[in-house]
Design a protein around this motif. Structure first.
Motif, PDB file in Angstrom:
ATOM      1  N   ASN A 147       0.820  -1.206   0.000  1.00  0.00           N
ATOM      2  CA  ASN A 147       0.000   0.000   0.000  1.00  0.00           C
ATOM      3  C   ASN A 147       0.861   1.266   0.000  1.00  0.00           C
ATOM      4  N   ILE A 148       0.311   2.341  -0.528  1.00  0.00           N
ATOM      5  CA  ILE A 148       1.003   3.629  -0.614  1.00  0.00           C
ATOM      6  C   ILE A 148       0.624   4.479   0.597  1.00  0.00           C
ATOM      7  N   PRO A 149       1.585   5.086   1.286  1.00  0.00           N
ATOM      8  CA  PRO A 149       1.252   5.942   2.437  1.00  0.00           C
ATOM      9  C   PRO A 149       0.590   7.244   1.984  1.00  0.00           C
ATOM     10  N   ASP A 150      -0.168   7.845   2.871  1.00  0.00           N
ATOM     11  CA  ASP A 150      -0.781   9.144   2.578  1.00  0.00           C
ATOM     12  C   ASP A 150       0.310  10.179   2.335  1.00  0.00           C
ATOM     13  N   GLY A 151       0.165  10.945   1.265  1.00  0.00           N
ATOM     14  CA  GLY A 151       1.182  11.917   0.903  1.00  0.00           C
ATOM     15  C   GLY A 151       2.172  11.401  -0.116  1.00  0.00           C
ATOM     16  N   GLY A 152       2.147  10.082  -0.371  1.00  0.00           N
ATOM     17  CA  GLY A 152       3.037   9.516  -1.372  1.00  0.00           C
ATOM     18  C   GLY A 152       4.247   8.828  -0.769  1.00  0.00           C
ATOM     19  N   GLY A 153       4.768   7.858  -1.486  1.00  0.00           N
ATOM     20  CA  GLY A 153       5.933   7.117  -1.041  1.00  0.00           C
ATOM     21  C   GLY A 153       7.201   7.572  -1.732  1.00  0.00           C
ATOM     22  N   HIS A 154       8.128   6.631  -1.922  1.00  0.00           N
ATOM     23  CA  HIS A 154       9.447   6.986  -2.455  1.00  0.00           C
ATOM     24  C   HIS A 154       9.386   7.428  -3.908  1.00  0.00           C
ATOM     25  N   LYS A 155       8.361   7.027  -4.654  1.00  0.00           N
ATOM     26  CA  LYS A 155       8.271   7.465  -6.045  1.00  0.00           C
ATOM     27  C   LYS A 155       7.927   8.955  -6.150  1.00  0.00           C
ATOM     28  N   VAL A 156       7.356   9.509  -5.077  1.00  0.00           N
ATOM     29  CA  VAL A 156       7.018  10.930  -5.052  1.00  0.00           C
ATOM     30  C   VAL A 156       8.122  11.742  -4.392  1.00  0.00           C
ATOM     31  N   HIS A 157       8.644  11.248  -3.256  1.00  0.00           N
ATOM     32  CA  HIS A 157       9.567  12.041  -2.449  1.00  0.00           C
ATOM     33  C   HIS A 157      11.012  11.535  -2.470  1.00  0.00           C
ATOM     34  N   GLY A 158      11.281  10.397  -3.122  1.00  0.00           N
ATOM     35  CA  GLY A 158      12.618   9.824  -3.040  1.00  0.00           C
ATOM     36  C   GLY A 158      12.697   8.806  -1.918  1.00  0.00           C
ATOM     37  N   ALA A 160      14.749   8.377   0.806  1.00  0.00           N
ATOM     38  CA  ALA A 160      14.917   8.772   2.202  1.00  0.00           C
ATOM     39  C   ALA A 160      13.626   9.345   2.786  1.00  0.00           C
ATOM     40  N   ARG A 161      13.103  10.390   2.164  1.00  0.00           N
ATOM     41  CA  ARG A 161      11.900  11.014   2.685  1.00  0.00           C
ATOM     42  C   ARG A 161      10.690  10.099   2.530  1.00  0.00           C
ATOM     43  N   GLY A 162      10.663   9.314   1.443  1.00  0.00           N
ATOM     44  CA  GLY A 162       9.545   8.397   1.243  1.00  0.00           C
ATOM     45  C   GLY A 162       9.441   7.377   2.353  1.00  0.00           C
ATOM     46  N   SER A 163      10.593   6.900   2.864  1.00  0.00           N
ATOM     47  CA  SER A 163      10.583   5.931   3.962  1.00  0.00           C
ATOM     48  C   SER A 163      10.062   6.587   5.243  1.00  0.00           C
ATOM     49  N   ARG A 164      10.494   7.832   5.514  1.00  0.00           N
ATOM     50  CA  ARG A 164      10.001   8.529   6.705  1.00  0.00           C
ATOM     51  C   ARG A 164       8.499   8.776   6.601  1.00  0.00           C
ATOM     52  N   ASN A 165       8.036   9.144   5.410  1.00  0.00           N
ATOM     53  CA  ASN A 165       6.614   9.396   5.220  1.00  0.00           C
ATOM     54  C   ASN A 165       5.806   8.126   5.408  1.00  0.00           C
ATOM     55  N   SER A 166       6.354   7.014   4.971  1.00  0.00           N
ATOM     56  CA  SER A 166       5.667   5.739   5.126  1.00  0.00           C
ATOM     57  C   SER A 166       5.517   5.384   6.591  1.00  0.00           C
ATOM     58  N   THR A 167       6.570   5.632   7.396  1.00  0.00           N
ATOM     59  CA  THR A 167       6.505   5.327   8.822  1.00  0.00           C
ATOM     60  C   THR A 167       5.548   6.272   9.541  1.00  0.00           C
ATOM     61  N   ALA A 168       5.612   7.552   9.184  1.00  0.00           N
ATOM     62  CA  ALA A 168       4.766   8.529   9.859  1.00  0.00           C
ATOM     63  C   ALA A 168       3.296   8.346   9.543  1.00  0.00           C
ATOM     64  N   SER A 169       2.986   7.751   8.404  1.00  0.00           N
ATOM     65  CA  SER A 169       1.590   7.583   8.014  1.00  0.00           C
ATOM     66  C   SER A 169       0.923   6.434   8.743  1.00  0.00           C
ATOM     67  N   ALA A 170       1.738   5.548   9.332  1.00  0.00           N
ATOM     68  CA  ALA A 170       1.180   4.387  10.006  1.00  0.00           C
ATOM     69  C   ALA A 170       0.888   4.713  11.464  1.00  0.00           C
ATOM     70  N   ALA A 283      -0.302   0.208 -11.563  1.00  0.00           N
ATOM     71  CA  ALA A 283       0.220   0.340 -10.204  1.00  0.00           C
ATOM     72  C   ALA A 283       1.425   1.278 -10.123  1.00  0.00           C
ATOM     73  N   TYR A 284       2.342   1.167 -11.100  1.00  0.00           N
ATOM     74  CA  TYR A 284       3.560   1.972 -11.074  1.00  0.00           C
ATOM     75  C   TYR A 284       3.635   2.944 -12.244  1.00  0.00           C
ATOM     76  N   ALA A 285       2.500   3.207 -12.865  1.00  0.00           N
ATOM     77  CA  ALA A 285       2.508   4.047 -14.064  1.00  0.00           C
ATOM     78  C   ALA A 285       2.778   5.509 -13.746  1.00  0.00           C
ATOM     79  N   ARG A 286       2.390   5.961 -12.561  1.00  0.00           N
ATOM     80  CA  ARG A 286       2.624   7.353 -12.185  1.00  0.00           C
ATOM     81  C   ARG A 286       2.766   7.449 -10.671  1.00  0.00           C
ATOM     82  N   PRO A 287       3.328   8.521 -10.153  1.00  0.00           N
ATOM     83  CA  PRO A 287       3.532   8.641  -8.699  1.00  0.00           C
ATOM     84  C   PRO A 287       2.239   9.024  -7.977  1.00  0.00           C
ATOM     85  N   TYR A 288       1.552   8.059  -7.418  1.00  0.00           N
ATOM     86  CA  TYR A 288       0.319   8.333  -6.673  1.00  0.00           C
ATOM     87  C   TYR A 288       0.653   8.915  -5.302  1.00  0.00           C
ATOM     88  N   THR A 289      -0.211   9.775  -4.807  1.00  0.00           N
ATOM     89  CA  THR A 289       0.020  10.400  -3.500  1.00  0.00           C
ATOM     90  C   THR A 289      -0.720   9.695  -2.368  1.00  0.00           C
TER      91      THR A 289
END
Length: 331
Positions: A147-158, A160-170, A283-289
């Motif tokens: 699943n994609i975290p709210d705000g987007g994962g690594h495909k949106v933010h890269g 490093a930040r994508g991993s932090r966003n994934s943790t913070a969204s849980a 699924a990976y066609a574009r960076p979903y948020t």
């Protein structure tokens, strides 16, 4: 066969040659009449004297001898490595100290199948098949997708930040004292008709036998509404497909259940290929948020796939071209 800009066809060559040989025309006069060079006129006249009408046909431009051709011993080594290890031209070339283009020419000269046409486990040429009518066989499979975290994962933010966003969204478990829970997965339950490639997909929360059986009942309703009567279903050996509930669900619908051989996903290759298309084009066609944004895009993509997307196995036509009543206009 002469190329499109050739001044002479076989009939024209014969007329040129007979003018020179039989009617006694000078070379220059005949060449001027047929708009070719005197050298060309002489060549066709000589061939006519030598072989008659048969000499007017095109001959192979292949040389009588090829002193720089790859030695037979090297060719045998190339073929031996290909058959034993099933490598591509580049890897064979590096092993034998050759140019990859040379290896490719040798493999093509001896008609060896491309690696994509071979079964990697046995080396045998893959036998491709297609059922004669829609519904004769439907391939069913499950694809696990993070699943994609709210705000987007690594495909949106890269990363490093994508991993932090994934943790913070849980959310944090145990009233804020425990570890953060994982975002979890979605399970894509897919059904693809063998003949038409008509597809039906749902995203469910798990891959249990209850979910699989409920999915199939809805998938069968989808195929029935499209005018397709399902006779057989092919699945892998997942636990949900070996359950009594799954077997009973198909039996009650008058459907024969087939399972693939263990560790042989190629048998269910059509739905496996559909899974890859689903990942690449949806699924990976574009960076979903968000995960919800991606799930909302599934219905539109599935409609495009069934009604508009050109399918290479169908001669560039969509699955709808092979389904009698996909639009429901004859219901």
């Amino acid at each position: 066969m002469p190329h499109r800009n050739a001044p002479l066809t076989e009939t024209g060559r014969l007329r040129l040659a007979t003018c020179i040989v039989e009617d006694g025309w000078p070379l220059r006069r005949a060449a001027e009449r047929f708009q070719v060079s005197p050298t060309t006129a002489k060549r066709w006249a000589d061939r006519y004297r030598e072989s008659g009408v048969a000499g007017m046909a095109d001959r192979s431009s292949r040389p009588h001898s090829s002193p720089r051709r790859t030695p037979s011993r090297t060719e045998r080594r190339i073929i031996k490595v290909r058959l034993a290890r099933r490598w591509g031209p580049a890897r064979i070339a590096y092993l034998l100290g050759l140019n990859p283009a040379t290896v490719h020419r040798v493999l093509s000269r001896y008609g060896l199948a491309r690696l994509t046409h071979l079964d990697r486990a046995t080396g045998a040429v893959v036998r491709r098949y297609e059922r004669e009518a829609p519904g004769d066989l439907v391939h069913v499979d499950i694809k696990k997708l993070g699943n994609i975290p709210d705000g987007g994962g690594h495909k949106v933010h890269g990363r490093a930040r994508g991993s932090r966003n994934s943790t913070a969204s849980a959310p944090i478990a145990n009233n804020g004292t425990g570890p953060r829970t994982k975002l979890g997965y979605g399970y894509l339950h897919n059904a693809v008709d063998d003949h038409s490639r008509l597809a039906y997909t749902e995203i469910l929360a798990d891959e249990t036998k209850e979910s699989a059986a409920a999915f199939w009942r809805r998938a069968q309703a989808f195929f029935t509404a499209a005018g397709v009567t399902v006779a057989r279903v092919l699945t892998d050996n997942g636990s949900c497909y070996r359950s009594r509930l799954w077997r009973q669900t198909l039996t009650d619908a008058g459907i024969v259940h087939k399972r693939t051989r263990p560790y042989r996903p190629q048998t269910n290759g059509k739905v496996e290929r559909y899974n890859r298309t689903l990942m690449d084009e949806w699924a990976y066609a574009r960076p979903y948020t968000s995960e919800q944004q991606r799930r909302d895009a599934l219905a539109g993509w599935l409609h495009t796939y069934n009604h508009h997307r050109a399918h290479t196995a169908l001669g560039g036509k969509p699955p709808a071209s092979r389904v009698p009543n996909l639009t429901g206009q004859y219901s």
